[in-house]
Design a protein around this motif. Structure first.
Motif: not given
Length: 64
Positions: A4-9, A12-16
């Motif tokens: 996945i690209n860094p933006g999507e990563f 996901q980190v913020q959602a977690e």
């Protein structure tokens, strides 16, 4: 596993990170006190066990 690209990563980190439930100050204080008491109890236990085994070894070596 798909890359996945860094933006999507980061999304996901913020959602977690939003799912994290941080303890209250009271819970943190209670846990810290409990850990301190348990540490003291275990330190005294291992000191006594070490002292007993040391005395037994000294006694056994005095027999030789």
């Amino acid at each position: 596993m798909a890359k996945i690209n860094p933006g999507e990563f980061m999304r996901q980190v913020q959602a977690e990170a939003r799912k994290v439930v941080w303890p209250t100050r009271q819970e943190t204080t209670t846990t810290a006190i409990f850990v301190g008491i348990m540490m003291l109890i275990l330190a005294l236990f291992f000191l006594s066990v070490d002292t007993v085994f040391g005395a037994i070894v000294s006694w056994l070596l005095s027999l030789a």
